[in-house]
Design an enzyme around this catalytic site. Structure first.
Site, PDB file in Angstrom:
ATOM      1  N   CYS A 382       3.419  -3.435   2.722  1.00 47.69           N
ATOM      2  CA  CYS A 382       4.432  -3.735   1.574  1.00 47.69           C
ATOM      3  C   CYS A 382       6.130  -3.864   1.670  1.00 47.69           C
ATOM      4  O   CYS A 382       6.500  -4.808   3.166  1.00 47.69           O
ATOM      5  CB  CYS A 382       3.991  -2.408   0.339  1.00 47.69           C
ATOM      6  SG  CYS A 382       4.447  -4.125  -0.983  1.00 47.69           S
ATOM      7  N   HIS A 509      -2.040  -3.352   0.579  1.00 46.97           N
ATOM      8  CA  HIS A 509      -1.484  -2.642   0.540  1.00 46.97           C
ATOM      9  C   HIS A 509      -3.506  -2.164   1.240  1.00 46.97           C
ATOM     10  O   HIS A 509      -4.166  -1.312   0.265  1.00 46.97           O
ATOM     11  CB  HIS A 509      -1.333  -1.779  -0.503  1.00 46.97           C
ATOM     12  CG  HIS A 509      -0.177  -1.097  -1.529  1.00 46.97           C
ATOM     13  ND1 HIS A 509       0.980  -0.889  -1.089  1.00 46.97           N
ATOM     14  CD2 HIS A 509       0.565  -2.011  -1.874  1.00 46.97           C
ATOM     15  CE1 HIS A 509       1.505  -0.562  -1.176  1.00 46.97           C
ATOM     16  NE2 HIS A 509       1.649  -2.398  -2.039  1.00 46.97           N
ATOM     17  N   GLU A 511      -3.940   0.536   2.333  1.00 52.52           N
ATOM     18  CA  GLU A 511      -4.912   2.192   2.521  1.00 52.52           C
ATOM     19  C   GLU A 511      -5.393   2.110   0.956  1.00 52.52           C
ATOM     20  O   GLU A 511      -5.475   3.729   0.668  1.00 52.52           O
ATOM     21  CB  GLU A 511      -2.879   2.896   2.045  1.00 52.52           C
ATOM     22  CG  GLU A 511      -1.763   2.893   0.821  1.00 52.52           C
ATOM     23  CD  GLU A 511      -0.571   1.469   1.230  1.00 52.52           C
ATOM     24  OE1 GLU A 511      -1.567   1.341   1.313  1.00 52.52           O
ATOM     25  OE2 GLU A 511      -0.215   1.761   0.357  1.00 52.52           O
TER      26      GLU A 511
HETATM   27  N1  GLN Z   1       9.700  -3.331  -3.695  1.00 52.98           N
HETATM   28  C1  GLN Z   1       9.204  -4.677  -2.674  1.00 52.98           C
HETATM   29  C2  GLN Z   1       8.269  -5.728  -3.994  1.00 52.98           C
HETATM   30  O1  GLN Z   1       8.426  -5.616  -4.246  1.00 52.98           O
HETATM   31  C3  GLN Z   1       7.549  -4.274  -2.585  1.00 52.98           C
HETATM   32  C4  GLN Z   1       6.738  -3.611  -3.288  1.00 52.98           C
HETATM   33  C5  GLN Z   1       5.564  -2.382  -2.629  1.00 52.98           C
HETATM   34  O2  GLN Z   1       5.981  -1.679  -1.354  1.00 52.98           O
HETATM   35  N2  GLN Z   1       4.289  -1.581  -2.904  1.00 52.98           N
HETATM   36  O3  GLN Z   1       7.726  -6.517  -3.292  1.00 52.98           O
END
Ligand code: GLN
Length: 535
Positions: A382, A509, A511
């Site tokens: 992310c 994600h 995970e």
């Molecule tokens: N801050 C970033 C976004 O909103 C990544 C979010 C995250 O790592 N969950 O796109």
């Protein structure tokens, strides 16, 4: 079979592992062939943990259907392999919100709205909700917080009423407490447990089963004493001592008959004890995997629970690669060009962690540059993936001011941009791109290989920003490939560098969907590559 309800409460102290006990009991009932689900009721007033800093309650977990939830739902899924839903995580905030919305609509027809019965009725409705949508044999409900907290009282009242209405065969309370060891006296102390059970009895709830957490083995005599003082059968006093891994807890609970006693108390003959074959294989393999792989987690939260699912996913993948992943936290706020080599020394692979906001991002970018130029296996997740993209723009494409719109509103090189659908959003809670979306994986890519030749995968998201497709061609021409794309919105979901051993970033994600029996393929492949470096 009529749905039965098991309530898990906790006393004496928090952090005793109620989530793990709930997940373990779920796992054990599931392996007896029952249809189960596990839900968490949290007494705090936030609608969900989405807006909470990880320092408050640890990581925010996300279900496939897009609910931001407590991290215990991660344990439920990792233990049982069952996907939880938005109905499995409820807070006081959500309860009050629905009651207040109903009140505003005029549904209460002039009545005074009170904690009892209106809030408790709504809690009861939510407890029963899952089983109105499909059949479950058992619904396990974990109540967050500790007995004695003011805010958990309406939940206890709701449980009391449900137990009264359903009867002991259909509703059961398992209470988890703590038995401290006083080194000076050389003794284990049961008084806090007695007091905690008395408190519960004061709310009209008699626990049928007690699970006693302790750092030392409890004698039969001590269990008998607890049983007597607490009106519980001695075989229903189970101990939960510290174990080398949370994944040994189901086995320990089964050995002591936690699931069998719950069944008996509800009038069901337990029958044969299931073998848990694959689970035992996992534990055995885990024990034998002693060669160490050092993985650095580059992030800003210096706390275990903040990256819980990543740590667990690495551990699963380690076991199935026959190695032991040792995770090292590397604070991205402290990383500079001068010390990056020193800080990353000895690491066989690096995870660049998810996150929000400015703090610590320059360190993540420096780490991404270092691992790219030194061909060290790197997994960007992310925000981590976004930092890989920014690093590439700055140092390869030559845009020194490249950044994400999240960090810099004005840069002309916004290689990470706000998503179209996010532009007009003003409310922060529950409005990110959340939950599982399709991702088309490019055939022949490293990621495709890692996924075992799947061209379409479904992964969970939690973000507002995205790769800016305006730059896609420049990236691909210069060696960073956009190999995963969401077909519906054309969003880039995966980037990779085919010329490096393992340099992959995912907007999603992975995970959130690694489980004990089904480790995530990307973590499997990343740990494998890191293990190769270690050797
Ligand atoms: N801050 C970033 C976004 O909103 C990544 C979010 C995250 O790592 N969950 O796109």
């Amino acid at each position: 079979m009529e749905t039965r309800y098991i309530f898990i409460t906790g006393g004496v102290a928090s952090s005793l592992g109620k989530g793990i006990i709930s997940a373990s009991l779920g796992k054990l009932l599931q392996s007896r062939g029952y249809e189960i689900t596990i839900q968490k009721f949290d007494p705090y007033i936030n609608i969900d943990p989405g807006t909470l800093n990880p320092y408050e309650h640890g990581e925010c977990y996300v279900t496939a259907d897009g609910q931001e939830t407590d991290l215990d739902l991660g344990h439920y899924e990792r233990f049982t392999g069952i996907q939880m839903t938005r109905d499995n995580s409820v807070t006081t905030g959500r309860i009050y919100l629905s009651v207040i919305e109903r009140e505003r609509r005029g549904d209460y027809l002039g009545k005074t709205i009170q904690v009892v019965p209106h809030i408790t009725d709504e809690i009861k409705r939510r407890i029963l909700l899952n089983a109105t949508k499909r059949h479950f044999d058992f619904v396990i409900t974990e109540i967050g917080g500790t007995i004695g907290d003011i805010e958990s009282q309406p939940f206890l009242e709701a449980i009391r009423q449900l137990r009264w209405e359903m009867g002991p065969q259909r509703a059961l309370n398992v209470h988890l407490t703590y038995v401290p060891y006083l080194a000076a006296a050389g003794e284990l102390k049961t008084k806090p447990t007695q007091t905690s059970v008395k408190q519960l009895q004061g709310f009209g709830i008699q626990p049928e089963v007690l699970v006693l957490r302790s750092e030392h083995e409890l004698s039969d005599e001590l269990r008998l004493k607890v049983a007597r003082f607490c009106n519980v059968d001695v075989e229903a006093v189970i101990q939960s001592q510290d174990l080398p891994s949370i994944y040994e807890v189901p086995v320990n609970m089964q050995r002591q008959g936690l699931d069998a006693i719950c069944l008996k108390k509800m009038g069901i003959t337990p029958g044969e004890t299931p073998q848990l074959g694959l689970w035992h294989d996992f534990l055995e393999r885990r024990k034998n995997a002693t060669e160490v792989v050092n993985i650095g987690l580059v992030g800003k939260y210096d706390l275990q629970d903040a990256y819980k699912s990543i740590l667990e996913s690495l551990a699963h993948a380690g076991t199935y690669n026959d190695c032991k992943v040792r995770a090292h936290f590397i604070n991205s706020e402290l990383i500079t060009r001068d010390n990056v080599e020193e800080l990353l020394k000895g690491m066989n692979g690096i995870v660049i962690c998810p996150g929000f906001g400015q703090r610590g991002i320059e360190g993540k970018i420096i780490a991404a540059e270092y691992t790219r130029t030194h061909d060290l296996p790197t997994f960007g997740i992310c925000l981590g993936m976004q930092m890989m993209v920014i690093e590439f723009a700055r140092n390869v494409l030559g845009y020194a001011d490249a950044n994400s719109r999240e960090m810099d509103q004005t840069t002309p090189h916004n290689v990470i941009d706000i998503m179209e659908e996010q532009k007009n959003i003003t409310q922060m809670g529950g409005t990110m791109r959340l939950g599982a979306y399709d991702c088309q994986v490019r055939e022949g890519s490293k990621t495709f290989e890692a996924y075992g030749g799947q061209t379409l995968v479904k992964e969970r998201h939690r973000h507002r920003y995205e790769f800016n497709n305006r730059y896609l061609e420049a990236y691909e021409r210069n060696g960073m490939q956009c190999v995963g794309v969401n077909p519906a919105a054309n969003l880039v979901e995966i980037v990779e560098m085919p010329d490096l051993h393992w340099y992959i970033g995912t907007q999603f994600h992975p995970e959130y969907s690694s489980t004990v029996l089904h480790p995530h393929p990307l973590f499997m492949s990343f740990v494998k590559a890191s293990f190769a470096v270690a050797k």
